[in-house]
Motif scaffolding. Structure first.
Motif, PDB file in Angstrom:
ATOM      1  N   TRP A  30      -1.180  10.585  10.200  1.00 33.66           N
ATOM      2  CA  TRP A  30      -0.275  10.920   9.100  1.00 33.66           C
ATOM      3  C   TRP A  30      -0.943  12.002   8.266  1.00 33.66           C
ATOM      4  O   TRP A  30      -2.114  11.869   7.902  1.00 33.66           O
ATOM      5  CB  TRP A  30       0.014   9.704   8.236  1.00 33.66           C
ATOM      6  CG  TRP A  30       0.835   8.634   8.889  1.00 33.66           C
ATOM      7  CD1 TRP A  30       0.409   7.417   9.300  1.00 33.66           C
ATOM      8  CD2 TRP A  30       2.233   8.702   9.180  1.00 33.66           C
ATOM      9  NE1 TRP A  30       1.437   6.703   9.858  1.00 33.66           N
ATOM     10  CE2 TRP A  30       2.591   7.473   9.794  1.00 33.66           C
ATOM     11  CE3 TRP A  30       3.224   9.675   9.018  1.00 33.66           C
ATOM     12  CZ2 TRP A  30       3.877   7.191  10.214  1.00 33.66           C
ATOM     13  CZ3 TRP A  30       4.506   9.383   9.430  1.00 33.66           C
ATOM     14  CH2 TRP A  30       4.830   8.173  10.028  1.00 33.66           C
TER      15      TRP A  30
ATOM     16  N   MET B  69       5.289  13.419   3.885  1.00 35.64           N
ATOM     17  CA  MET B  69       4.324  13.211   4.961  1.00 35.64           C
ATOM     18  C   MET B  69       4.991  13.506   6.304  1.00 35.64           C
ATOM     19  O   MET B  69       6.218  13.463   6.441  1.00 35.64           O
ATOM     20  CB  MET B  69       3.827  11.766   4.954  1.00 35.64           C
ATOM     21  CG  MET B  69       3.288  11.281   3.632  1.00 35.64           C
ATOM     22  SD  MET B  69       1.705  11.999   3.196  1.00 35.64           S
ATOM     23  CE  MET B  69       0.678  11.237   4.416  1.00 35.64           C
TER      24      MET B  69
ATOM     25  N   PHE C 244      -1.737   5.650   1.272  1.00 39.87           N
ATOM     26  CA  PHE C 244      -2.320   6.610   2.205  1.00 39.87           C
ATOM     27  C   PHE C 244      -3.842   6.569   2.069  1.00 39.87           C
ATOM     28  O   PHE C 244      -4.393   6.862   1.011  1.00 39.87           O
ATOM     29  CB  PHE C 244      -1.783   8.009   1.892  1.00 39.87           C
ATOM     30  CG  PHE C 244      -2.386   9.101   2.734  1.00 39.87           C
ATOM     31  CD1 PHE C 244      -2.022   9.245   4.058  1.00 39.87           C
ATOM     32  CD2 PHE C 244      -3.305   9.984   2.202  1.00 39.87           C
ATOM     33  CE1 PHE C 244      -2.561  10.248   4.839  1.00 39.87           C
ATOM     34  CE2 PHE C 244      -3.858  10.984   2.970  1.00 39.87           C
ATOM     35  CZ  PHE C 244      -3.492  11.122   4.298  1.00 39.87           C
TER      36      PHE C 244
ATOM     37  N   PRO D 168      -0.111  14.967   4.962  1.00 39.69           N
ATOM     38  CA  PRO D 168       0.838  15.594   4.030  1.00 39.69           C
ATOM     39  C   PRO D 168       1.303  16.942   4.573  1.00 39.69           C
ATOM     40  O   PRO D 168       0.515  17.703   5.149  1.00 39.69           O
ATOM     41  CB  PRO D 168       0.031  15.745   2.739  1.00 39.69           C
ATOM     42  CG  PRO D 168      -1.107  14.796   2.867  1.00 39.69           C
ATOM     43  CD  PRO D 168      -1.412  14.686   4.328  1.00 39.69           C
TER      44      PRO D 168
END
Length: 789
Positions: free
Chosen positions: A329, A10, A772, A331
């Motif tokens: 946040w 991430m 997440f 990926p």
């Protein structure tokens, strides 16, 4: 789909959103579900944020839509759900949609109010007609008679309550008529008697059919009453009592002509009200049917719009108040999709200055993202129930896909039961797109969500059932037994009806069974002794292998986080302790199986005694499993001052280490960890004996059901055997499903979870991360009927 071995990498990104394009950009991000927003306004209350007005507008729209859904459900109009999810409405259409919904609400409320008023009037008129019909027979008197005033009669001859006496006294006779609830009749009559002191005459009659209450809409039983009284004061009291008991009072006609005229007028008004009410209901249904066509899209759009404004409230403005700044946040593999979503939002809004993003370095721990599909989701949920994995640590779910159903099957080893479970799970998998399965009750929905877990559990149980040669507590002879029964008659092994297998007798044992346990063991009296030894040792071997594999997975964590000193100072000592003690136990088990035969098994030493003697160093000599097993006991000190030198060196190292870190704290932590690991390995190894215990319990319960039911049904005389066998088999099937499949299956399932959570995952898995949770419209509830009703 990402890797199941480790959570995805991430990064923290900063979004710069132009004020005119922020709504459209977040709408595009919500459709893709790429990022998790961080709240940059934690110190600001919810009522002081920038877009609180827009959120209130969305809540007002939700209130209107909830009212529409309520009215549509009340009218029994089906609510169509679209297959596709409509996007969030553009800002220029929001005001138009709000105006349309408000007008529709006002119109529906007016029509509904008129309908309820007409319906209430209709019910009151129907009650009035029933009252007139019933009270017609109550009082037979000359309705045209009017009382006259005369002199007082002699009171000693006439009663005050006599009608002719009251007539001569000049009191005027009055009537109160109406309807009262059936449950209030007795109390109503008592109250009239106490308050009016007997100056009333009450007559009751129950209606033949229940009527709907105009006030509450409840269908109840009614009583028609007629109260005769003398004097105005008594009349006022009677009317107040009727009001207190919520009686429906209607005027009582004085003459037959008035009664007839009222009855004709009521019939005409009732017919007119029926006509108007039907037309009103038809118009209301047309409006609701038209509203039902678009209510689904409106509900989804309002939900998305409200979610967008909630995310915008988590953003902060720059000094010019023209640009919103958000931190998310994301990926690393989805960064290009994030840029594309921002470009799409800017293009849809028609902005001249596009929104953009850049990554920023951070030392904060990112959330954990492990992508799953419909097959791996159930196994990942088992791991997440223990704790969400820490960022980038090894994920146990990848190995749980195999180890979990296998350990379950070791405890649930039965070919028949496993095949039934496999068929049930296979039906759920084949019909997984059926809408009724997703909308079923909670227990059935749990089975549906874990359908792939059940599928593998049943499949592995079929395999272990073949190994145990156990099918509904009976053995299956597929390849022919490797034991010669005829040779047993000449030996001492077979005595009467008791069959005890002993391979040391010549000519009895001819060779091993090709797959699993020989079926002849199902007839032997020493079957339990043989299977107990086999399953107990097998449980220990499987448990030690499982735990050793967990320690090895911890090495991959140390390598990834670049803690190589942990490999040499933690993982390698843990492996040495595990293999030198419990690995040696496995070696002794396998060695004894291979070296000692049936003839020499009586002189073979006990593995348990040898294992204990390894720690106790007994003075007495033991035979041992192999030559040279017994070593020198005790130790010899090489130098007298060696211990002193070691202590001085250790103190010197501690003093030198104080300048860099608290060595004493780390030392105590590792000492505690070492003691916990060593004691844990012993208790965890013993904990795997539940594989043996539950397998034994399952087999014994299955045998008890067979002995108590099916064997009894098969032994009955042939005349009644067929009639008795059918209910016996039905009862056997029901008890097998509820006791062995559901209860025993749930027990084995919970024990398999415990073995993974405690004995396996604690060797390498911390589980201290945060999940997440992306900003995604797919996470919004699609069942709008349940949410809005």
């Amino acid at each position: 789909m990402g890797s199941l071995f480790r959570s995805e990498a991430m990064c923290l990104a900063q979004l710069f959103l132009q004020s005119g394009t922020a709504y459209e950009c977040l709408s595009a991000l919500g459709e893709k579900g790429l990022v998790q927003f961080r709240d940059l306004n934690q110190n600001v209350s919810s009522f002081q944020r920038k877009f609180v007005g827009e959120v209130k507008r969305c809540e007002e729209l939700e209130r209107i839509l909830a009212y529409l859904v309520q009215e549509i459900n009340r009218a029994d109009i089906p609510l169509p759900e679209g297959e596709t999810s409509p996007p969030a409405p553009p800002l220029k259409q929001v005001l138009e949609m709000q105006e349309q919904l408000q007008k529709l609400e006002v119109e529906l409320r007016e029509v509904t109010k008129n309908k309820e008023k007409l319906r209430k009037n209709l019910l009151e008129l129907i009650e009035y007609t029933h009252m007139l019909r019933v009270t017609k027979t109550f009082l037979k008197r000359n309705v045209e008679f009017e009382p006259t005033y005369e002199e007082f009669p002699p009171l000693e001859n006439d009663s005050l309550l006599d009608y002719s006496c009251m007539q001569r006294l000049g009191a005027k006779l009055g009537f109160v008529s109406g309807l009262i609830n059936q449950g209030k009749v007795e109390a109503f009559e008592k109250m009239l008697w106490r308050v009016c002191k007997g100056y009333t005459i009450v007559t009751y009659a129950e209606l033949d059919e229940p009527l709907e209450d105009p006030e509450t809409g409840e269908v109840i039983k009614w009583y028609v009453f007629l109260i005769s009284f003398w004097g105005e004061q008594i009349g006022h009291k009677v009317k107040k009592i009727c009001d207190c008991y919520h009686c429906h009072v209607y005027p009582y006609p004085n003459t037959a002509e008035e009664r007839k005229e009222i009855q004709e007028g009521l019939n005409t008004r009732i017919q007119d009200l029926y006509t108007v009410l039907h037309k009103t209901e038809d118009y209301l249904r047309q409006v609701l049917c038209k509203a039902a066509e678009s209510v689904y899209s409106h509900v989804i759009q309002v939900k998305k719009m409200k979610a967008i404004y909630h995310m915008l409230n988590m953003c902060s403005f720059d000094v010019t108040n023209k640009c919103l700044i958000a931190e998310v946040w994301c990926p690393e593999a989805d960064l290009h999709e994030l840029r594309r979503a921002l470009e799409e939002g800017s293009r849809e809004s028609g902005a001249t200055i596009p929104s953009f993003m850049n990554t920023i370095p951070t030392k904060e721990t990112p959330p954990t993202l492990i992508r799953t599909n419909k097959f791996t989701e159930g196994f990942q949920n088992i791991v997440d129930a223990y704790g969400v994995g820490s960022y980038r640590e090894v994920n146990p779910a990848l190995f749980t896909i195999i180890t979990f159903p296998f350990l379950f099957a070791v405890m649930f080893g039965d070919f028949g039961h496993g095949f039934v479970m496999f068929l049930f799970a296979l039906l759920l998998v084949i019909n997984e797109n059926h809408p009724r399965l997703n909308q079923s009750q909670e227990i059935m929905r749990m089975f549906f969500n874990g359908r792939y877990i059940l599928l593998l559990m049943g499949l592995f149980s079929v395999y272990t059932g073949l190994i145990y040669n156990d099918c509904f507590s009976k053995s299956v002879n597929l390849f022919g037994s490797g034991w010669n029964v005829s040779a047993m008659y000449s030996s001492t092994v077979f005595r009467g009806k008791m069959l005890q297998l002993d391979p040391s007798v010549p000519g009895v044992f001819q060779g091993p069974y090709p797959l699993g346990i020989d079926p002849i063991w199902n007839l032997a009296t020493n079957r339990l002794t043989f299977l107990n030894s086999f399953k107990m040792k097998m449980s220990v071997i499987l448990g030690i292998i499982h735990m050793t594999f967990g320690v090895i997975l911890g090495i991959f964590n140390h390598l990834h986080f670049r803690k190589k000193f942990n490999i040499y100072l933690v993982s390698v000592p843990e492996l040495l302790f595990m293999l030198c003690i419990f690995g040696y136990l496995i070696f002794m088990i396998v060695y004894k199986w291979l070296v000692y035969s049936a003839e020499t098994s009586r002189v073979a030493p006990s593995i348990l005694i040898e294992f204990i003697n390894m720690f106790l160093f007994p003075a007495s000599e033991t035979n041992g499993l192999y030559s040279g097993q017994v070593g020198n006991s005790g130790y010899t000190l090489i130098r007298k001052d060696s211990e002193e030198e070691v202590s001085l060196l250790g103190s010197q190292d501690i003093e030198e280490g104080n300048n860099q870190f608290n060595f004493g704290e780390i030392l105590m932590t590792q000492v505690i960890h070492s003691i916990e690991y060593c004691l844990g390995c012993i208790s965890n190894t013993a904990s795997y004996l539940r594989l043996w215990a539950l397998s034994l319990a399952h087999a014994q319960l299955s045998d008890v059901l067979w002995t108590m039911l099916v064997r009894v049904g098969l032994r009955v005389d042939t005349t009644y055997g067929v009639l008795l066998l059918l209910p016996v088999i039905a009862l056997f099937a029901v008890l097998t499903i509820f006791i062995l499949l559901i209860m025993e299956g749930l027990s084995a399932f919970l024990h398999a979870i415990r073995l993974h959570w405690v004995e396996f995952q604690n060797k390498f898995y911390v589980g201290a991360g945060t999940k997440f949770v992306p900003f995604s419209f797919r996470l919004l509830s699609s069942k709008f009927v349940d949410d809005m009703a």
